[in-house]
Design a protein around this motif. Structure first.
Motif, PDB file in Angstrom:
ATOM      1  N   TYR A  83       5.679   3.188  -9.046  1.00 43.92           N
ATOM      2  CA  TYR A  83       6.409   2.587  -7.917  1.00 43.92           C
ATOM      3  C   TYR A  83       7.409   3.569  -7.327  1.00 43.92           C
ATOM      4  O   TYR A  83       8.072   4.307  -8.062  1.00 43.92           O
ATOM      5  CB  TYR A  83       7.108   1.317  -8.396  1.00 43.92           C
TER       6      TYR A  83
ATOM      7  N   HIS B 204      10.327  -2.451 -10.227  1.00 46.99           N
ATOM      8  CA  HIS B 204       8.882  -2.676 -10.266  1.00 46.99           C
ATOM      9  C   HIS B 204       8.598  -4.114 -10.692  1.00 46.99           C
ATOM     10  O   HIS B 204       7.678  -4.756 -10.177  1.00 46.99           O
ATOM     11  CB  HIS B 204       8.225  -1.684 -11.224  1.00 46.99           C
TER      12      HIS B 204
ATOM     13  N   ALA C 131      -3.273  -2.012 -10.627  1.00 44.31           N
ATOM     14  CA  ALA C 131      -2.816  -0.700 -11.091  1.00 44.31           C
ATOM     15  C   ALA C 131      -1.405  -0.786 -11.664  1.00 44.31           C
ATOM     16  O   ALA C 131      -1.075  -0.109 -12.654  1.00 44.31           O
ATOM     17  CB  ALA C 131      -2.869   0.307  -9.942  1.00 44.31           C
ATOM     18  N   SER C 132      -0.557  -1.611 -11.053  1.00 44.66           N
ATOM     19  CA  SER C 132       0.800  -1.803 -11.571  1.00 44.66           C
ATOM     20  C   SER C 132       0.769  -2.361 -12.982  1.00 44.66           C
ATOM     21  O   SER C 132       1.551  -1.936 -13.851  1.00 44.66           O
ATOM     22  CB  SER C 132       1.587  -2.754 -10.671  1.00 44.66           C
TER      23      SER C 132
ATOM     24  N   GLU D 136      -5.675  -4.266  -5.523  1.00 43.72           N
ATOM     25  CA  GLU D 136      -5.856  -2.986  -6.225  1.00 43.72           C
ATOM     26  C   GLU D 136      -4.535  -2.463  -6.763  1.00 43.72           C
ATOM     27  O   GLU D 136      -4.441  -2.022  -7.921  1.00 43.72           O
ATOM     28  CB  GLU D 136      -6.475  -1.954  -5.275  1.00 43.72           C
ATOM     29  N   ARG D 137      -3.477  -2.508  -5.925  1.00 44.32           N
ATOM     30  CA  ARG D 137      -2.185  -1.984  -6.367  1.00 44.32           C
ATOM     31  C   ARG D 137      -1.528  -2.910  -7.389  1.00 44.32           C
ATOM     32  O   ARG D 137      -0.795  -2.449  -8.269  1.00 44.32           O
ATOM     33  CB  ARG D 137      -1.272  -1.756  -5.164  1.00 44.32           C
TER      34      ARG D 137
ATOM     35  N   ILE E 131       3.584   1.090  -3.674  1.00 41.27           N
ATOM     36  CA  ILE E 131       2.956   1.232  -4.993  1.00 41.27           C
ATOM     37  C   ILE E 131       1.925   2.349  -4.893  1.00 41.27           C
ATOM     38  O   ILE E 131       0.969   2.255  -4.120  1.00 41.27           O
ATOM     39  CB  ILE E 131       2.285  -0.077  -5.455  1.00 41.27           C
ATOM     40  N   TYR E 132       2.128   3.407  -5.668  1.00 41.52           N
ATOM     41  CA  TYR E 132       1.210   4.543  -5.617  1.00 41.52           C
ATOM     42  C   TYR E 132      -0.139   4.154  -6.216  1.00 41.52           C
ATOM     43  O   TYR E 132      -0.268   3.159  -6.939  1.00 41.52           O
ATOM     44  CB  TYR E 132       1.794   5.734  -6.365  1.00 41.52           C
ATOM     45  N   GLU E 133      -1.134   4.974  -5.937  1.00 48.59           N
ATOM     46  CA  GLU E 133      -2.495   4.669  -6.390  1.00 48.59           C
ATOM     47  C   GLU E 133      -2.598   4.563  -7.907  1.00 48.59           C
ATOM     48  O   GLU E 133      -3.464   3.848  -8.422  1.00 48.59           O
ATOM     49  CB  GLU E 133      -3.476   5.721  -5.863  1.00 48.59           C
TER      50      GLU E 133
ATOM     51  N   ALA F 236       0.828  -1.210   0.000  1.00 46.38           N
ATOM     52  CA  ALA F 236       0.000   0.000   0.000  1.00 46.38           C
ATOM     53  C   ALA F 236       0.863   1.261   0.000  1.00 46.38           C
ATOM     54  O   ALA F 236       0.501   2.265  -0.620  1.00 46.38           O
ATOM     55  CB  ALA F 236      -0.928  -0.006   1.221  1.00 46.38           C
TER      56      ALA F 236
ATOM     57  N   VAL G 150      -6.361  -3.831  -0.798  1.00 39.06           N
ATOM     58  CA  VAL G 150      -5.381  -2.898  -1.342  1.00 39.06           C
ATOM     59  C   VAL G 150      -4.274  -3.623  -2.107  1.00 39.06           C
ATOM     60  O   VAL G 150      -3.738  -3.092  -3.085  1.00 39.06           O
ATOM     61  CB  VAL G 150      -4.781  -2.017  -0.220  1.00 39.06           C
TER      62      VAL G 150
ATOM     63  N   GLY H 134      -0.471   3.189  -9.778  1.00 44.98           N
ATOM     64  CA  GLY H 134       0.246   1.997 -10.236  1.00 44.98           C
ATOM     65  C   GLY H 134       1.731   2.198 -10.414  1.00 44.98           C
ATOM     66  O   GLY H 134       2.444   1.242 -10.736  1.00 44.98           O
TER      67      GLY H 134
END
Length: 591
Positions: free
Chosen positions: A257, A265, A296-297, A292-293, A251-253, A248, A289, A255
């Protein structure tokens, strides 16, 4: 510290080998019966494994070193330096001009080469168990617990356990896995996990990058895979929570790094693949989370991926890490590892791959994943234009986490599967100051410097001062072009409020770019702009640069180094232009 990390442990009860074989907790597979992989031994894989048996090992996915058949595990093959194995790991320096780069000692000791051997064994129908267990036992015998360089880094220790585990499950029924060796391995694995747990706050507080993700994942998996070892249930509960927190945080929202590195990454992508898949097998899901991350990645890295070559820009720190190599793809090709995670998350993939079956997955839903047009990731600071087989990649971001390189407003250009204007890479982390400055600084990237200074001030090791805190970028589409506009406030060590603004115009249906660079508040200072050209493409690119007065600037052409693989320099052409005016206009054309 020496008391906290003892060199001997009290004995504790262990299951008999026969009991473990019959009751081992679920893994990706159990034994040599891997479903769904057609046996097709590649000559390159066969040759690589045969050379390993002779003592020749490939480091950082690129260079081969002849270590000999009786390698001692503590001699640096790059410098010949021999570490003192009698010293506690706390007495071993990780940075030493005499010893050289300690990563050259760690590389074999992480045991990532076992994947080549296991895949060779499977495809050839041979049995390499004796060689594998000889290698593991040799390491144990040459590396007393918590002594020497191979106990210096908890991430390396974590990887060693994960890679030994993969081999244990594949060769679980082998006659070469004897009762004494099983007990020997389990006691050393326990010492490894114990070390990681008691040093975890160094990674989570002082480092806070892919090291922390690797180590917390090992702690989580310790309870799933080795529930009979002391303390692993407690360590596993904490490890799972810490892993979730690191994902969480790191990894930024959008996606992107926090290490600002494509290769690091990918390291996280591979760890997510292991973690999510094994949590699924054990019916122990993570917090939302994590998924989700992970998703997004994939969106971010898919946007950055060159659709023809399967490569990503050689952007950010690149130490050659490829933890779990389960295909014959070159190290620079990322598409397989992205598909592995995609399969775990969605059951989808771009193509059928051998690696899926090693994770116990099969029957992918084949999809087409190709993002045309514009993609913006403002939190991390990346902007991509994709038009057919031509990609324009731009970095423009501010830092709330530790920067890796002074490379803001760097521009990468890809065309027809070739990286035409490229990033110089990292080369080595422990080398002379001038080389580190080149690869990490503005000169090693397609951006500009002011009075020869980098955008931030380089400190020791991985430290930068005067982080770029103000940056803004945007993409938009016109009828006949794609346009990027971005600016950063930088160079604070040489002046106040110096701003570099870059405008990139990509003409639609043409391989032409118009780049305008403006530098404000740098009066009387010389501006140098750098363009790094892949030698393969040097005859099909034209670069023209003019100053604010519209006068043509003479190019300075140098042969400089690029490093696509850690520790390896390859030829590259650096074309630079200098001016004392506040603006440069560069025209780039591909033929």
């Amino acid at each position: 510290m020496k008391s906290k990390f003892p060199t001997t442990f009290d004995t504790f009860p262990l299951p008999k080998l026969s009991e473990w074989r019959n009751t081992a907790t679920p893994f990706f597979f159990g034994g040599k019966d891997i479903k769904g992989i057609n046996k097709d031994l590649s000559p390159l894989l066969a040759e690589r494994v045969e050379r390993m048996k002779e003592g020749r090992f490939v480091f950082f996915s690129s260079q081969e070193y002849d270590l000999g058949r009786d390698y001692d595990w503590v001699t640096n093959p790059d410098t010949g330096y021999h570490y003192d194995i009698s010293k506690h790991w706390t007495e071993i320096p990780d940075l030493s001009a005499e010893a050289g780069d300690i990563k050259f000692v760690w590389e074999k000791a992480r045991f990532s080469y076992l994947y080549d051997i296991i895949r060779y064994d499977y495809h050839s129908g041979t049995d390499c168990a004796e060689f594998v267990f000889e290698q593991i036992e040799s390491f144990i015998d040459h590396n007393p617990i918590n002594r020497g360089p191979n106990y210096k880094c908890s991430q390396e220790i974590s990887l060693r356990v994960l890679n030994w585990t993969f081999a244990l499950y594949y060769y679980k029924d082998s006659t070469y896995l004897t009762e004494p060796l099983f007990e020997k391995m389990m006691r050393v694995i326990y010492a490894h996990i114990h070390h990681v747990y008691h040093n975890i706050h160094f990674s989570r507080i002082s480092v806070r990058n892919n090291h922390a993700i690797t180590e917390t994942l090992l702690l989580y998996l310790s309870g799933l895979l080795f529930p009979f070892l002391p303390n692993t249930q407690e360590w596993s509960r904490k490890g799972k929570r810490w892993f979730e927190e690191e994902i969480a945080y790191q990894i930024y929202e959008d996606g992107t790094y926090l290490q600002f590195s494509m290769n690091y990454h990918r390291v996280v992508i591979q760890l997510l693949t292991w973690g999510i898949r094994l949590s699924e097998i054990h019916n122990d899901p993570f917090r939302p989370v994590v998924y989700e991350r992970a998703k997004a990645s994939l969106i971010f890295l898919d946007a950055c991926l060159d659709p023809l070559s399967g490569c990503l820009p050689n952007y950010g720190s690149n130490d050659g890490a490829l933890f779990f190599q389960l295909t014959d793809d070159d190290y620079r090709i990322y598409s397989s590892q992205l598909d592995d995670l995609r399969m775990v998350l969605y059951g989808q993939a771009l193509q059928e791959r051998e690696s899926f079956h090693w994770y116990g997955l099969s029957n992918p839903i084949l999809i087409t994943q190709r993002k045309e047009g514009l993609s913006s990731f403002p939190t991390g600071g990346y902007y991509i234009m994709q038009e057919g087989d031509v990609k324009t990649f731009i970095r423009c971001g501010k830092y709330k986490d530790r920067p890796a390189q002074s490379d803001n407003l760097h521009l990468d250009i890809w065309a027809n599967g070739q990286n035409v204007l490229w990033d110089s890479g990292s080369y080595k982390y422990n080398t002379d100051k001038e080389t580190v400055q080149y690869f990490n600084g503005c000169k090693g990237h397609n951006t500009l410097s002011v009075d020869g200074a980098d955008q931030m001030l380089k400190g020791n090791r991985f430290i930068w001062f005067y982080w770029v805190k103000k940056a803004f970028g945007e993409l938009h589409e016109n009828v006949d072009s794609y346009v990027f506009k971005g600016d950063i406030e930088a160079f604070r060590q040489i002046g106040k409020r110096i701003v570099h603004r870059r405008i990139v115009i990509k003409n639609k249906n043409e391989t032409t770019w118009e780049i305008t660079d403006q530098v404000a508040n740098a009066h009387g200072k010389e501006v140098t702009i750098y363009w790094h050209i892949n030698p393969v493409c040097k005859d099909r690119i034209k670069i023209i640069c003019k100053d604010a007065k519209g006068e043509m600037l003479p190019p300075y052409v140098q042969e400089e180094g690029c490093s696509s693989y850690y520790g390896v320099k390859e030829p590259s052409f650096l074309v630079s232009f200098k001016t004392e005016t506040s603006e440069l206009k560069t025209s780039i054309s591909l033929f």
